[in-house]
Design a protein around this motif. Sequence first.
Motif, PDB file in Angstrom:
ATOM      1  N   ARG A 118       3.450 -22.973  75.636  1.00 60.41           N
ATOM      2  CA  ARG A 118       4.028 -21.625  75.740  1.00 60.41           C
ATOM      3  C   ARG A 118       5.471 -21.615  75.256  1.00 60.41           C
ATOM      4  NH1 ARG A 118       1.186 -19.411  81.289  1.00 60.41           N
ATOM      5  NH2 ARG A 118      -0.889 -19.315  80.352  1.00 60.41           N
ATOM      6  N   LEU A 119       6.205 -22.683  75.563  1.00 64.81           N
ATOM      7  CA  LEU A 119       7.612 -22.728  75.127  1.00 64.81           C
ATOM      8  C   LEU A 119       7.692 -22.823  73.611  1.00 64.81           C
ATOM      9  CD1 LEU A 119       9.222 -25.008  77.839  1.00 64.81           C
ATOM     10  CD2 LEU A 119       9.815 -22.630  77.345  1.00 64.81           C
ATOM     11  N   ALA A 120       6.763 -23.586  73.025  1.00 64.37           N
ATOM     12  CA  ALA A 120       6.777 -23.748  71.571  1.00 64.37           C
ATOM     13  C   ALA A 120       6.510 -22.407  70.897  1.00 64.37           C
ATOM     14  CB  ALA A 120       5.744 -24.784  71.149  1.00 64.37           C
ATOM     15  N   ALA A 121       5.705 -21.561  71.563  1.00 65.65           N
ATOM     16  CA  ALA A 121       5.349 -20.260  70.966  1.00 65.65           C
ATOM     17  C   ALA A 121       6.379 -19.184  71.289  1.00 65.65           C
ATOM     18  CB  ALA A 121       3.979 -19.834  71.480  1.00 65.65           C
ATOM     19  N   ARG A 122       7.269 -19.438  72.270  1.00 67.29           N
ATOM     20  CA  ARG A 122       8.211 -18.393  72.711  1.00 67.29           C
ATOM     21  C   ARG A 122       9.266 -18.136  71.649  1.00 67.29           C
ATOM     22  NH1 ARG A 122      11.462 -18.764  78.382  1.00 67.29           N
ATOM     23  NH2 ARG A 122      12.500 -20.517  77.363  1.00 67.29           N
ATOM     24  N   LYS A 123       9.514 -16.888  71.409  1.00 60.97           N
ATOM     25  CA  LYS A 123      10.479 -16.528  70.361  1.00 60.97           C
ATOM     26  C   LYS A 123      11.858 -16.312  70.959  1.00 60.97           C
ATOM     27  CE  LYS A 123       7.089 -14.434  67.315  1.00 60.97           C
ATOM     28  NZ  LYS A 123       5.908 -14.494  68.209  1.00 60.97           N
ATOM     29  N   GLY A 124      12.855 -16.574  70.130  1.00 63.60           N
ATOM     30  CA  GLY A 124      14.228 -16.233  70.503  1.00 63.60           C
ATOM     31  C   GLY A 124      14.864 -17.148  71.540  1.00 63.60           C
ATOM     32  N   HIS A 125      14.217 -18.270  71.851  1.00 61.58           N
ATOM     33  CA  HIS A 125      14.801 -19.210  72.820  1.00 61.58           C
ATOM     34  C   HIS A 125      14.799 -20.594  72.200  1.00 61.58           C
ATOM     35  CE1 HIS A 125      14.833 -17.202  76.879  1.00 61.58           C
ATOM     36  NE2 HIS A 125      14.120 -16.326  76.193  1.00 61.58           N
ATOM     37  N   PHE A 126      15.911 -21.280  72.299  1.00 62.24           N
ATOM     38  CA  PHE A 126      15.922 -22.666  71.851  1.00 62.24           C
ATOM     39  C   PHE A 126      15.752 -23.564  73.072  1.00 62.24           C
ATOM     40  CE2 PHE A 126      18.415 -26.600  71.337  1.00 62.24           C
ATOM     41  CZ  PHE A 126      17.605 -27.205  70.386  1.00 62.24           C
ATOM     42  N   MET A 127      14.868 -24.519  72.957  1.00 63.84           N
ATOM     43  CA  MET A 127      14.599 -25.415  74.098  1.00 63.84           C
ATOM     44  C   MET A 127      14.915 -26.838  73.670  1.00 63.84           C
ATOM     45  SD  MET A 127      13.189 -25.073  77.078  1.00 63.84           S
ATOM     46  CE  MET A 127      12.506 -26.176  78.285  1.00 63.84           C
ATOM     47  N   PRO A 128      15.957 -27.442  74.218  1.00 65.74           N
ATOM     48  CA  PRO A 128      16.260 -28.810  73.811  1.00 65.74           C
ATOM     49  C   PRO A 128      15.107 -29.741  74.153  1.00 65.74           C
ATOM     50  CG  PRO A 128      17.973 -27.925  75.261  1.00 65.74           C
ATOM     51  CD  PRO A 128      16.834 -26.950  75.277  1.00 65.74           C
ATOM     52  N   PRO A 129      14.772 -30.671  73.246  1.00 68.70           N
ATOM     53  CA  PRO A 129      13.667 -31.583  73.535  1.00 68.70           C
ATOM     54  C   PRO A 129      13.994 -32.396  74.791  1.00 68.70           C
ATOM     55  CG  PRO A 129      14.722 -32.127  71.415  1.00 68.70           C
ATOM     56  CD  PRO A 129      15.450 -30.955  71.975  1.00 68.70           C
ATOM     57  N   GLY A 130      13.021 -32.632  75.586  1.00 66.72           N
ATOM     58  CA  GLY A 130      13.261 -33.440  76.787  1.00 66.72           C
ATOM     59  C   GLY A 130      13.596 -32.607  78.008  1.00 66.72           C
ATOM     60  N   LEU A 131      13.977 -31.339  77.807  1.00 68.02           N
ATOM     61  CA  LEU A 131      14.367 -30.524  78.964  1.00 68.02           C
ATOM     62  C   LEU A 131      13.174 -30.271  79.895  1.00 68.02           C
ATOM     63  CD1 LEU A 131      16.746 -28.931  80.279  1.00 68.02           C
ATOM     64  CD2 LEU A 131      15.697 -26.902  79.302  1.00 68.02           C
ATOM     65  N   LEU A 132      12.017 -30.009  79.283  1.00 66.89           N
ATOM     66  CA  LEU A 132      10.855 -29.707  80.124  1.00 66.89           C
ATOM     67  C   LEU A 132      10.475 -30.927  80.970  1.00 66.89           C
ATOM     68  CD1 LEU A 132       8.733 -27.678  81.000  1.00 66.89           C
ATOM     69  CD2 LEU A 132       7.303 -28.435  79.080  1.00 66.89           C
ATOM     70  N   ALA A 133      10.486 -32.109  80.330  1.00 72.37           N
ATOM     71  CA  ALA A 133      10.149 -33.334  81.074  1.00 72.37           C
ATOM     72  C   ALA A 133      11.134 -33.526  82.223  1.00 72.37           C
ATOM     73  CB  ALA A 133      10.168 -34.531  80.135  1.00 72.37           C
ATOM     74  N   SER A 134      12.406 -33.248  81.966  1.00 70.02           N
ATOM     75  CA  SER A 134      13.398 -33.455  83.024  1.00 70.02           C
ATOM     76  C   SER A 134      13.215 -32.420  84.137  1.00 70.02           C
ATOM     77  CB  SER A 134      14.815 -33.491  82.456  1.00 70.02           C
ATOM     78  OG  SER A 134      15.455 -32.265  82.624  1.00 70.02           O
ATOM     79  N   GLN A 135      12.779 -31.211  83.780  1.00 70.04           N
ATOM     80  CA  GLN A 135      12.501 -30.197  84.812  1.00 70.04           C
ATOM     81  C   GLN A 135      11.340 -30.652  85.706  1.00 70.04           C
ATOM     82  OE1 GLN A 135      12.944 -26.084  84.200  1.00 70.04           O
ATOM     83  NE2 GLN A 135      15.039 -26.840  84.128  1.00 70.04           N
ATOM     84  N   PHE A 136      10.310 -31.237  85.089  1.00 72.70           N
ATOM     85  CA  PHE A 136       9.182 -31.728  85.887  1.00 72.70           C
ATOM     86  C   PHE A 136       9.602 -32.894  86.782  1.00 72.70           C
ATOM     87  CE2 PHE A 136       6.305 -29.035  83.538  1.00 72.70           C
ATOM     88  CZ  PHE A 136       5.316 -28.767  84.466  1.00 72.70           C
ATOM     89  N   ARG A 137      10.535 -33.734  86.298  1.00 74.37           N
ATOM     90  CA  ARG A 137      11.004 -34.837  87.155  1.00 74.37           C
ATOM     91  C   ARG A 137      11.780 -34.292  88.351  1.00 74.37           C
ATOM     92  NH1 ARG A 137      11.885 -37.439  82.241  1.00 74.37           N
ATOM     93  NH2 ARG A 137      14.058 -36.783  82.207  1.00 74.37           N
ATOM     94  N   THR A 138      12.502 -33.211  88.130  1.00 76.86           N
ATOM     95  CA  THR A 138      13.328 -32.642  89.203  1.00 76.86           C
ATOM     96  C   THR A 138      12.503 -31.820  90.195  1.00 76.86           C
ATOM     97  OG1 THR A 138      15.129 -32.469  87.610  1.00 76.86           O
ATOM     98  CG2 THR A 138      15.379 -31.192  89.630  1.00 76.86           C
ATOM     99  N   LEU A 139      11.405 -31.234  89.701  1.00 78.72           N
ATOM    100  CA  LEU A 139      10.634 -30.296  90.529  1.00 78.72           C
ATOM    101  C   LEU A 139      10.152 -30.908  91.843  1.00 78.72           C
ATOM    102  CD1 LEU A 139       9.029 -27.603  90.903  1.00 78.72           C
ATOM    103  CD2 LEU A 139       7.158 -28.690  89.645  1.00 78.72           C
ATOM    104  N   GLU A 140      10.517 -30.297  92.937  1.00 82.04           N
ATOM    105  CA  GLU A 140       9.942 -30.623  94.250  1.00 82.04           C
ATOM    106  C   GLU A 140       9.040 -29.450  94.609  1.00 82.04           C
ATOM    107  OE1 GLU A 140      14.108 -32.869  95.567  1.00 82.04           O
ATOM    108  OE2 GLU A 140      13.382 -31.164  96.744  1.00 82.04           O
ATOM    109  N   ARG A 141       7.733 -29.693  94.547  1.00 86.62           N
ATOM    110  CA  ARG A 141       6.799 -28.599  94.821  1.00 86.62           C
ATOM    111  C   ARG A 141       7.018 -28.119  96.252  1.00 86.62           C
ATOM    112  NH1 ARG A 141       2.216 -28.674  91.420  1.00 86.62           N
ATOM    113  NH2 ARG A 141       0.961 -27.900  93.145  1.00 86.62           N
ATOM    114  N   PRO A 142       6.953 -26.806  96.472  1.00 91.53           N
ATOM    115  CA  PRO A 142       7.214 -26.328  97.836  1.00 91.53           C
ATOM    116  C   PRO A 142       6.173 -26.844  98.824  1.00 91.53           C
ATOM    117  CG  PRO A 142       6.574 -24.504  96.382  1.00 91.53           C
ATOM    118  CD  PRO A 142       6.710 -25.717  95.516  1.00 91.53           C
ATOM    119  N   GLY A 143       6.633 -27.229  99.983  1.00 92.55           N
ATOM    120  CA  GLY A 143       5.741 -27.713 101.041  1.00 92.55           C
ATOM    121  C   GLY A 143       5.137 -26.536 101.791  1.00 92.55           C
ATOM    122  N   ALA A 144       4.054 -26.828 102.544  1.00 97.33           N
ATOM    123  CA  ALA A 144       3.353 -25.777 103.288  1.00 97.33           C
ATOM    124  C   ALA A 144       4.308 -25.069 104.253  1.00 97.33           C
ATOM    125  CB  ALA A 144       2.177 -26.374 104.044  1.00 97.33           C
ATOM    126  N   ASP A 145       5.284 -25.822 104.790  1.00 97.23           N
ATOM    127  CA  ASP A 145       6.220 -25.227 105.747  1.00 97.23           C
ATOM    128  C   ASP A 145       7.118 -24.169 105.096  1.00 97.23           C
ATOM    129  OD1 ASP A 145       7.277 -27.506 104.301  1.00 97.23           O
ATOM    130  OD2 ASP A 145       9.083 -27.289 105.523  1.00 97.23           O
TER     131      ASP A 145
END
Length: 173
Positions: A118-145
């Motif tokens: 989706r990011l590759a297809a998105r227009k008008g936004h530049f996405m530095p390579p590696g940013l998505l991978a780093s976002q996934f490393r940072t992501l803490e999925r919300p807990g049930a609580d």
Amino acid sequence: MGSETPCALVVMGVSGSGKSTIGESVAKRLHWSYVDGDKFHPASNVAKMSAGEPLTDEDRWPWLQAIADEIDRLAASGARAVIACSALKRSYREILVHGREDVRIVFLDGTQDLIAERLAARKGHFMPPGLLASQFRTLERPGADERPITVSIDAPIARIVDEIVSQLHLVSQ
Ligand SMILES: Nc1ncnc2c1ncn2[C@@H]1O[C@H](COP(=O)(O)OP(=O)(O)OP(=O)(O)O)[C@@H](O)[C@H]1O
Ligand SMILES: [Mg+2]
């Protein structure tokens, strides 16, 4: 609307998960306002981001606090809003929610492959390579609580919006 209707939905997820797209559509459906959390960054953060420098957590606290203050302001005035904010870490969400039961987290859940497409297809936004991978490393999925409303983003926009609205169990819309 019932008294349990939230005053704010915080739509969270990595870059490209659809926060703006889904957040705006949910807001439209509910006749709530839509707020892009990025507009609460102090000028110093905007300068850093424009220079391509990553933000530190120290940079993020005043930004997140400004969104939390906006939520309090909205709630006090009886307004309701959908707020897009990546909120990748639990500590960020704790500031945003700050114990309020009338603030609900909506987690846009999708695979790195789908979001990269989706990011590759998105227009008008530049996405530095590696940013998505780093976002996934940072992501803490919300807990049930955290009582998240979790939706798969592998669906058409209208279906995702339906799913979010139905999980809110609003008394009337
Ligand atoms: N359910 C969907 N089906 C197909 N395309 C989608 C869907 N949701 C979002 N998109 C598309 O995916 C791209 C990323 O969505 P969007 O810009 O809303 O993500 P975002 O989370 O707001 O990203 P950012 O954090 O960079 O602001 C856009 O081009 C959008 O049109
Ligand atoms: Mg966005």
